[in-house]
Design a protein around this motif. Sequence first.
Motif, short mmCIF file in Angstrom:
data_model
loop_
_atom_site.label_atom_id
_atom_site.label_comp_id
_atom_site.label_asym_id
_atom_site.label_seq_id
_atom_site.Cartn_x
_atom_site.Cartn_y
_atom_site.Cartn_z
N LYS A 5 48.87 -54.18 21.88
CA LYS A 5 48.17 -53.31 22.83
C LYS A 5 47.59 -52.08 22.15
O LYS A 5 46.47 -51.65 22.45
CB LYS A 5 49.14 -52.89 23.94
CG LYS A 5 48.52 -51.98 25.00
CD LYS A 5 49.53 -51.66 26.10
CE LYS A 5 48.92 -50.72 27.15
NZ LYS A 5 49.90 -50.38 28.21
N TYR A 6 48.34 -51.49 21.22
CA TYR A 6 47.90 -50.26 20.57
C TYR A 6 47.38 -50.48 19.15
O TYR A 6 47.19 -49.53 18.40
CB TYR A 6 49.03 -49.22 20.58
CG TYR A 6 49.37 -48.76 21.98
CD1 TYR A 6 48.47 -47.97 22.69
CD2 TYR A 6 50.56 -49.13 22.58
CE1 TYR A 6 48.76 -47.56 23.98
CE2 TYR A 6 50.85 -48.72 23.88
CZ TYR A 6 49.95 -47.94 24.57
OH TYR A 6 50.25 -47.53 25.86
N LYS A 7 47.17 -51.76 18.79
CA LYS A 7 46.61 -52.11 17.48
C LYS A 7 47.41 -51.48 16.34
O LYS A 7 46.86 -50.87 15.40
CB LYS A 7 45.13 -51.69 17.40
CG LYS A 7 44.24 -52.38 18.43
CD LYS A 7 42.78 -51.93 18.29
CE LYS A 7 41.88 -52.69 19.25
NZ LYS A 7 42.18 -52.49 20.66
N ILE A 8 48.72 -51.62 16.41
CA ILE A 8 49.61 -51.10 15.37
C ILE A 8 49.73 -52.16 14.27
O ILE A 8 50.24 -53.25 14.51
CB ILE A 8 50.99 -50.76 15.96
CG1 ILE A 8 50.85 -49.66 17.03
CG2 ILE A 8 51.94 -50.30 14.86
CD1 ILE A 8 52.11 -49.43 17.84
N GLU A 9 49.26 -51.82 13.08
CA GLU A 9 49.28 -52.77 11.97
C GLU A 9 50.68 -52.87 11.38
O GLU A 9 51.47 -51.94 11.46
CB GLU A 9 48.28 -52.32 10.90
CG GLU A 9 46.85 -52.21 11.41
CD GLU A 9 45.95 -51.50 10.43
OE1 GLU A 9 46.31 -51.38 9.23
OE2 GLU A 9 44.86 -51.06 10.85
#
Length: 205
Positions: A5-9
């Motif tokens: 959802k928060y594009k956390i790599e």
Amino acid sequence: KYQDKYKIEDQMLIKFGDQVAAVAFMANAQILYYRKDLLEKHGIAVPTDYDELIAACEKLTGDPEVDHCFSAAYGNSWELGNEFIDIFVAMGGTLADPATSEPKFNGPEGVATLELMKKLAGYMSPNALAIDFGGVKQEMQQGRTAMAFLWGDIAAAMDNPDESKVVDKVGFAPAPSAKPGGPISTLFWWDGYVIPKNLDGDPDL
């Protein structure tokens, strides 16, 4: 569970074993800020080590355009400690014995680091022990210092006309090395978010 959802790599997840302890959002290191116009005026090459920086300060001393030659954050305990560690590690020092975790900074590298920091303080503001990173940034922006040791992420603020009097006059270079030919005197840091296990309320919020 919020990674997509928060594009956390994946490389932003700071882990101890398999457990995520924090989520990093920025990497940072300190660099040398310098007044391009003043170095050119005095025929000074951009310093690559602290010997060259001190030699530059000798030439810049008395220039009416600045109050002092160099600024660094000596203004509170963690910042002063940070400045010590940057130089100490570049001197070849080791903070702790890997076998016992006992402190190891009380030795020749530690003494050499303190001697260098004392020498640098002589080219800084008389109030250097009260000036933190924010104050060093302001000193550079207001034209009070010729060179400064600051975080790379605030470089753009030097050219912000709403807060800077030195727009287009500040250059940037790698941190000076502690000794000629040695590694640069800065460490690589990350900033991140962490949620304590004993947080009051709903951690998902």
